[in-house]
Motif scaffolding. Structure first.
Motif, short mmCIF file in Angstrom:
data_model
loop_
_atom_site.label_atom_id
_atom_site.label_comp_id
_atom_site.label_asym_id
_atom_site.label_seq_id
_atom_site.Cartn_x
_atom_site.Cartn_y
_atom_site.Cartn_z
N LEU A 182 0.84 -1.20 0.00
CA LEU A 182 0.00 0.00 0.00
C LEU A 182 0.87 1.24 0.00
O LEU A 182 0.57 2.24 -0.67
CB LEU A 182 -0.92 0.01 1.23
N THR A 183 1.98 1.17 0.75
CA THR A 183 2.93 2.28 0.77
C THR A 183 3.71 2.35 -0.54
O THR A 183 3.89 3.43 -1.12
CB THR A 183 3.91 2.11 1.95
N LEU A 184 4.17 1.20 -1.01
CA LEU A 184 4.99 1.14 -2.23
C LEU A 184 4.26 1.72 -3.43
O LEU A 184 4.84 2.49 -4.22
CB LEU A 184 5.39 -0.31 -2.50
N TYR A 185 2.98 1.41 -3.57
CA TYR A 185 2.23 1.84 -4.75
C TYR A 185 1.38 3.09 -4.48
O TYR A 185 0.44 3.39 -5.25
CB TYR A 185 1.36 0.70 -5.27
N ASP A 186 1.70 3.80 -3.40
CA ASP A 186 1.05 5.09 -3.10
C ASP A 186 -0.46 5.00 -3.13
O ASP A 186 -1.14 5.80 -3.80
CB ASP A 186 1.52 6.16 -4.09
N ALA A 187 -1.02 4.05 -2.37
CA ALA A 187 -2.47 3.91 -2.31
C ALA A 187 -3.11 5.03 -1.50
O ALA A 187 -4.32 5.26 -1.60
CB ALA A 187 -2.86 2.56 -1.71
N ASN A 188 -2.28 5.73 -0.68
CA ASN A 188 -2.79 6.83 0.15
C ASN A 188 -3.99 6.41 0.99
O ASN A 188 -5.04 7.07 0.99
CB ASN A 188 -3.17 8.04 -0.73
N ALA A 189 -3.83 5.28 1.66
CA ALA A 189 -4.93 4.75 2.46
C ALA A 189 -5.38 5.73 3.52
O ALA A 189 -4.56 6.28 4.26
CB ALA A 189 -4.50 3.43 3.12
N THR A 190 -6.67 5.97 3.57
CA THR A 190 -7.22 6.79 4.65
C THR A 190 -7.12 6.05 5.97
O THR A 190 -6.76 6.63 7.00
CB THR A 190 -8.69 7.15 4.36
N GLN A 191 -7.42 4.76 5.92
CA GLN A 191 -7.33 3.91 7.11
C GLN A 191 -6.95 2.50 6.68
O GLN A 191 -7.33 2.05 5.58
CB GLN A 191 -8.67 3.86 7.85
N VAL A 192 -6.25 1.79 7.56
CA VAL A 192 -6.01 0.36 7.41
C VAL A 192 -6.61 -0.31 8.64
O VAL A 192 -6.22 0.01 9.77
CB VAL A 192 -4.51 0.03 7.29
N LEU A 193 -7.57 -1.18 8.43
CA LEU A 193 -8.28 -1.83 9.53
C LEU A 193 -7.92 -3.30 9.59
O LEU A 193 -7.80 -3.96 8.56
CB LEU A 193 -9.80 -1.68 9.34
N ALA A 194 -7.76 -3.82 10.80
CA ALA A 194 -7.43 -5.24 10.96
C ALA A 194 -8.22 -5.83 12.12
O ALA A 194 -8.44 -5.16 13.14
CB ALA A 194 -5.93 -5.43 11.20
N THR A 195 -8.62 -7.08 11.97
CA THR A 195 -9.32 -7.79 13.04
C THR A 195 -8.31 -8.34 14.03
O THR A 195 -7.14 -7.97 14.01
CB THR A 195 -10.17 -8.94 12.45
N GLN A 196 -8.73 -9.25 14.89
CA GLN A 196 -7.89 -9.79 15.96
C GLN A 196 -6.55 -10.33 15.46
O GLN A 196 -5.55 -10.28 16.18
CB GLN A 196 -8.66 -10.90 16.68
N ILE A 197 -6.53 -10.84 14.25
CA ILE A 197 -5.30 -11.39 13.70
C ILE A 197 -4.18 -10.36 13.71
O ILE A 197 -3.00 -10.69 13.87
CB ILE A 197 -5.53 -11.90 12.25
N GLY A 198 -4.54 -9.08 13.57
CA GLY A 198 -3.54 -8.02 13.56
C GLY A 198 -3.02 -7.64 14.92
O GLY A 198 -2.00 -6.95 15.03
#
Length: 425
Positions: free
Chosen positions: A303-319
């Protein structure tokens, strides 16, 4: 002569071959005598802790006192050295039903979770493991028969969803706790006919997804693993997201008229260029990751490499895993929010598990196993529970809390920030 020598060398191996039962020999007890003629006040006890004079602390503090921190230290060393305590009563008996070929390392770690809890109680107990190999109906039936013949009434069974369904259909007469499965994953009709002998400790991923998606902005981009559960949770995320907005609310759609983009990620996927590179539709979206931790780290880096400019990254318990900080860069985690259902811990049990190389702070299955043995122990011994998390309708009622993935640790997202609406302005 060579045959005799070989037999003698082989004898220790045979003697120590693996057994399905923890040794019936009682653990050796340690007794600590106080030979100091002077009393030790709170400051004195704290000084003993600071200088790691453990046995002096136990000698000066044979019983609990009002200071909670000192009491916690005392309980840790009582469990560590197996100090003979004042609690004497009838021993409790627990069985572990382990499909070890299916659950792999969790056959050992769930056993250690139960053992760490029981050792910390300083009361006689019997813990027996029944290694059934697989979750085939015949193997489960044979395991339940062995449990019944040995008259165990409380069983911990870390099964998969498939094995749990089979287990419920067999309707055992003992109380069974499944730390790995949520009650919502089991056929309701089968449960109703099982006479209420089952208790479930699986994390409620749907509740976690629902709370995470409350903070999503369009478009929602879902990466999920290719499994039946992964597909089900992907559908749950889509439904939860669409429920936030009315059908006519333009905020739920991107410029292309799409509300949700979903991409299955298999084990062999290592490059997301075809999805992320110069893809204007995904720019400034919310990315929901329901993938194994290593795969999530790969996605975040790209996401960083391809400049997705994520507003948020969400993860469930696995994260929610301390390893996240070792395998990702701070820039990748800048807008990351993680849902967690592992609530306040018992310090003594955390340390007791560490002595057995076990983790109940981040490993939710080990944590759920600890909650189950705590609940069954309270029933068997008639003592208060160590954990306050309720069991409602035969399911552990986990809270869902949101955390930021910071520079080096998870930081609790306080209520004020949740009420403000945007979490990352």
């Amino acid at each position: 002569m060579k045959t005799l020598l070989f037999t003698l060398l082989l004898l220790p191996v045979l003697l120590f071959a693996r057994s399905g039962i923890v040794s019936g020999l009682p653990l050796p007890k340690t007794y600590v005598l106080n030979l100091d003629p002077y009393e030790c006040d709170t400051d004195c006890l704290e000084d003993l802790v600071e200088h790691e004079q453990f046995f002096s602390l136990l000698a000066q503090m044979p019983e609990p006192i009002e200071d909670e921190e000192l009491n916690e230290q005392r309980l840790i060393y009582v469990a560590l050295f197996n100090i003979d305590g004042a609690v004497i009563g009838t021993g409790v008996r627990f069985a572990l039903l382990l499909p070890e070929r299916v659950i792999g390392r969790y056959a050992a770690s769930t056993t250690n979770s139960v053992l760490a809890y029981l050792l910390g109680k300083n009361r006689d107990f019997e813990l027996k493991t029944f290694n059934i190999g697989t979750e085939s109906p015949d193997d489960i039936r044979a395991g339940l028969s062995a449990v019944s013949q040995d008259h165990f009434h409380y069983v911990i069974a870390p099964f998969t969803k498939k094995g749990a369904e089979t287990l419920v259909q067999l309707r055992p007469r003992c109380n069974v706790y499944l730390p790995t499965v949520n009650i919502a994953d089991i056929n309701a009709t089968e449960l109703e006919e099982s006479d209420g002998h089952f208790y479930f400790g699986g994390i409620d991923y749907r509740a976690q997804i629902g709370k995470l998606v409350e903070n999503a902005t369009p478009p929602l981009v879902i990466f999920y693993d290719q499994s039946a559960l992964g597909e089900e949770l992907k559908n749950a995320a889509e439904s939860a997201y669409m429920e936030r907005f009315s059908d006519n609310d333009p905020r739920s759609y991107d410029a292309a008229g799409r509300a949700v983009y979903a991409y299955p990620i298999d084990k062999r996927t290592t490059n997301l260029k075809h999805i992320l590179d110069k893809n204007e539709r995904l720019q400034h979206g919310t990315f929901l990751l329901n993938t194994p931790l290593i795969k999530s780290a790969m996605i975040m880096s790209q996401l960083t490499l391809y400049d997705a400019n994520a507003t948020q990254v969400l993860a469930t318990q696995i994260g929610y895993n301390s390893m996240l900080f070792d395998i990702t860069q701070p820039l990748d985690r800048e807008h990351m929010l993680v849902a967690n259902s592992i609530s306040k811990q018992n310090g003594v049990l955390v340390e007791s598990n560490k002595l057995l190389q076990n983790d109940i702070e981040y490993d939710w299955i080990n944590y759920a196993t600890t909650l189950g043995v705590d609940y069954f122990y309270s029933l068997a011994a008639g003592t208060p529970r160590e954990y306050t998390i309720p069991i409602e309708d035969h399911q552990v009622a986990y809270p869902v809390t949101l955390y930021r993935a910071g520079i080096s640790k998870f930081a609790l997202l306080d209520e004020e920030e949740e009420d403000e609406g945007s979490l990352f302005e």
